[in-house]
Scaffold this active site. Structure first.
Site, PDB file in Angstrom:
ATOM      1  N   GLY A  78       0.808  -1.218   0.000  1.00 41.45           N
ATOM      2  CA  GLY A  78       0.000   0.000   0.000  1.00 41.45           C
ATOM      3  C   GLY A  78       0.837   1.262   0.000  1.00 41.45           C
ATOM      4  O   GLY A  78       2.002   1.270  -0.432  1.00 41.45           O
ATOM      5  N   SER A  79       0.278   2.338   0.528  1.00 45.97           N
ATOM      6  CA  SER A  79       0.833   3.681   0.328  1.00 45.97           C
ATOM      7  C   SER A  79       2.127   3.976   1.062  1.00 45.97           C
ATOM      8  O   SER A  79       2.701   5.055   0.881  1.00 45.97           O
ATOM      9  CB  SER A  79      -0.211   4.737   0.703  1.00 45.97           C
ATOM     10  OG  SER A  79      -1.275   4.715  -0.223  1.00 45.97           O
TER      11      SER A  79
END
Length: 717
Positions: free
Chosen positions: A314-315
């Protein structure tokens, strides 16, 4: 008339005499050969057979090396273990003045049942087995400790004895278990048994820990007893080397506690957290769920989650996609883009093939790239990969930062993850951590570059290996793998990470990790989990992996922290609460000042008993001590911390005066430890529910204490 007996004389032939002569010579020659020459028979020789027929050889087992934490606390060591046996045959007592077998089975079973975790009927079933000289008691009678053995010995039961052996023991149980691993008894082709590591440090350093076996050879008589003054030879065993890990048991406890709380609250499929020395790359703590107790080996997975668990991150990957763009020299943080969504089209017929959306689905209108990082805009990364760097450059950067390949960390079973993308839509997804897989250790390694002005360090967990004669055979140390970015790039990345951990949720996605007065920088991650069986991403909180990459303090980093949890029950940010608990505890423990980055000056506590509270109060307050006085009298009768302890500016010191009238004080907002200190000082009977900080007390401030005080605690954040 007597009949005359005739005697027939047989004259041997010359051939018979010759044959007999040669047969006699052959036998004499064979006897001479066997006596004078070392003739081999099967796997031995006559000389060896003669020499060894009265020789006994006993193996001397070495002590397996001990595993310690950085401060010398034992994490794994060898301890004596006992197997309970019972002699059943009356022949063992023949010729003896004392009873040496189990005669009264009922009484023996009744006594053993008071110590063993066994039903008396199960014990009797073993003792009443027929035609057996001796018996064991199954798993319940094996692996007994020294204390358990002595407890049974104290019963003075005839015919009860023990077989002594050694077992591996892990004093802290479920404590960094995937790092330590465990051992199992193995039998080689010669029938000899030994401990071998099967996971973690125990397996990776098995040769170092094992040592070398010794032996004792001696002459024995026909009954097998050692002959006094007979020939003997002894080779002492060489004990295994000791291993000191970089783990700090205090920090490990902070992390274990936080992870257990996270697991209980979130009901996640798995959780993990690592704390690392930012300056050296030394692993200070790591914990995960589900875990296991090495003493019981009750694991559900043999894969080490820190090096073998691969998932879409993810981020948190935006740290490194932005770093790549900044290092390229083409990044413009003030340039703007339209957030919300971005469409991708087939280059052949212009049909729309996919749409990338920001996590809030709508975006924030036209914003610049710096703000896009703070708000964790997926569209910002996608646009960056069209205007600032290419997908090839991003792939090259990820590889340089250590993703897509193993870190060669000191444990077996490490996964490399996958960083492979060919199309613009795939590259955009990779830029915000979807469609690629990484391991926690890869994130830790890459984060060391941010903490060290671009120098990427090799994470390590072995501090030193020490031989039995105290020689240091190996010394762990800071090791620079590569310089992957310039200081100016790192300064910009740190500034971007700082913008994430701010209290305003409208401009910072990491607001839940913000702690007033703590200079924390970081990046959050919320990655959808791909369902390979159904070929799509999962929905809802059970379909998400949450993560956080953090560093503190910003300007002079001392600690790197990485944490993640997957498939939790709802969208509550349980992870942030656990991470902050660890940051606060580690900061206090290591005396990390989060305001001016200078270490506080320690102050040694004296004994204040029987002294005047006014004089002592002024003295302590002048030194920045947070003084808490209980009672209204003038003379001090109790204190915490005690004489000789060291405290720092801002720390609490509790003093109880003789004016205390058994009335409750307000402890709302105090930590569990602080509440326990106060209640113990006041000699109050209490019961606590929950963890964290006091949110309610059953007896209010000022009321007379005439019953047990019920205290409820909850996480502060």
């Amino acid at each position: 008339m007597k009949k005359k007996t005739s005697i027939v004389h047989v004259k041997p032939s010359r051939l018979m005499l010759v044959c007999f002569f040669f047969l006699f010579v052959a036998l004499i020659g064979r006897l001479f050969y066997l006596c004078m020459i070392d003739f081999k028979v099967k796997d031995t020789t006559i000389k060896s057979f003669i020499a060894g027929r009265n020789i006994q050889e006993d193996v001397i087992e070495p002590k397996r090396g001990t595993i310690y934490d950085i401060a010398g606390n034992i994490l794994a060591n060898d301890v004596s273990s006992y197997t309970l046996i019972a002699y059943l045959s009356p022949t063992r007592s023949e010729g003896s003045n004392e009873l040496r077998h189990v005669a009264d089975k009922q009484a023996t079973a009744a006594s053993l049942a008071t110590v063993l975790d066994m039903d008396i009927n199960d014990i009797l079933a073993i003792l009443y087995k027929e035609n057996l000289y001796q018996v064991e008691f199954g798993s319940k009678g094996k692996g007994l400790s020294q204390i358990e053995m002595e407890e049974i010995q104290a019963l003075n039961l005839p015919g009860i004895d023990f077989i002594k052996s050694t077992k591996r023991y892990y004093p802290s149980g479920d404590f960094a278990s995937y790092t330590l691993g465990y051992t199992a008894m193995k039998t080689d082709e010669n029938g000899e048994t030994s401990q071998e590591g099967e996971m973690g440090i125990e397996a990776y350093y098995n040769d170092d820990l094992t040592g070398e076996k010794g032996y004792s050879r001696y002459e024995k008589d026909k009954n097998g007893y050692r002959i006094a003054n007979g020939v003997s030879e002894t080779k002492e065993a060489v004990d295994g080397n000791d291993i000191y890990l970089t783990l700090d048991s205090n920090i490990q406890l902070f992390v274990e506690t936080a992870i257990d709380k996270l697991q209980e609250a979130s009901e996640a499929e798995w959780t993990l957290m690592m704390v690392v020395d930012a300056k050296t790359g030394a692993i200070l703590a790591n914990a995960s769920t589900p875990s296991f107790n090495p003493n019981e080996r009750n694991m559900t997975s043999y894969l080490n989650p820190f090096i073998s668990n691969v998932y879409e991150p993810g981020s948190t990957m935006k740290i490194f996609s932005y770093m790549c763009a900044i290092e390229s020299g083409k990044y413009d943080g003030n340039a703007t883009f339209t957030s919300g969504s971005k469409d991708y089209y087939d280059k052949n017929d212009d049909t729309k093939i996919a749409t990338i959306k920001d996590w809030n689905k709508t975006g924030w209108g036209v914003i610049n790239y710096d703000l896009g990082f703070a708000l964790s805009s997926n569209v910002g990364v996608a646009n960056m990969l069209e205007t600032m760097i290419t997908k090839e450059e991003l792939k090259e950067c990820y590889s340089k930062y250590g993703f897509g390949k193993t870190t060669n960390f000191t444990l077996w079973g490490e996964s490399a993850g996958t960083v492979n993308f060919n199309y613009p839509i795939d590259a955009a997804a990779a830029g915000y951590g979807q469609g690629i897989t990484t391991t926690p250790m890869q994130h830790i390694q890459a984060l060391t570059a941010i903490a060290n002005d671009g120098e990427m360090l090799k994470p390590y967990i072995v501090d030193k290996i020490v031989s039995t004669d105290d020689n240091i055979l190996y010394q762990g140390k800071r090791e620079v793998i590569d310089t992957i970015a310039t200081k100016s790039t790192i300064d910009k990345v740190k500034s971007l990470m700082e913008s994430v951990v701010q209290p305003d949720s409208s401009v910072a996605t990491g607001y839940a990790y913000y702690i007033d007065g703590y200079d924390i920088i970081g990046k959050t991650g919320t990655a959808q989990i791909y369902d390979y069986q159904n070929g799509k991403y999962l929905e809802g909180s059970r379909g998400v992996t949450y993560s956080f990459s953090g560093i503190f303090p910003k300007d002079e980093p001392e600690i790197i922290i990485y944490a993640a949890s997957s498939k939790q029950k709802d969208t509550t940010n349980y992870l942030a609460s656990s991470v902050k608990d660890v940051i606060i505890n580690v900061s206090k423990y290591l005396n990390i000042s989060m305001t001016d980055n200078q270490t506080s000056v320690g102050y040694e506590v004296n004994s204040y008993l029987n002294k005047n509270i006014k004089d002592i109060s002024e003295y302590l307050i002048d030194r920045g001590i947070d003084l808490k006085v209980i009672g209204t009298g003038e003379k001090i009768i109790k204190q915490y911390p005690s004489n000789g302890s060291t405290i720092y500016s801002g720390d609490k010191l509790f003093l109880l005066t003789e004016g205390y009238q058994e009335r409750m004080i307000d402890i709302i907002g105090y930590s569990k430890k602080e509440a326990v200190v106060i209640l113990d000082l006041m000699n109050i009977d209490y019961e606590m529910e929950g963890n964290g900080y006091v949110t309610s007390q059953s007896i209010l401030s000022g009321e007379v204490i005439n019953d047990k005080v019920l205290i409820k605690l909850n996480p502060k954040y």
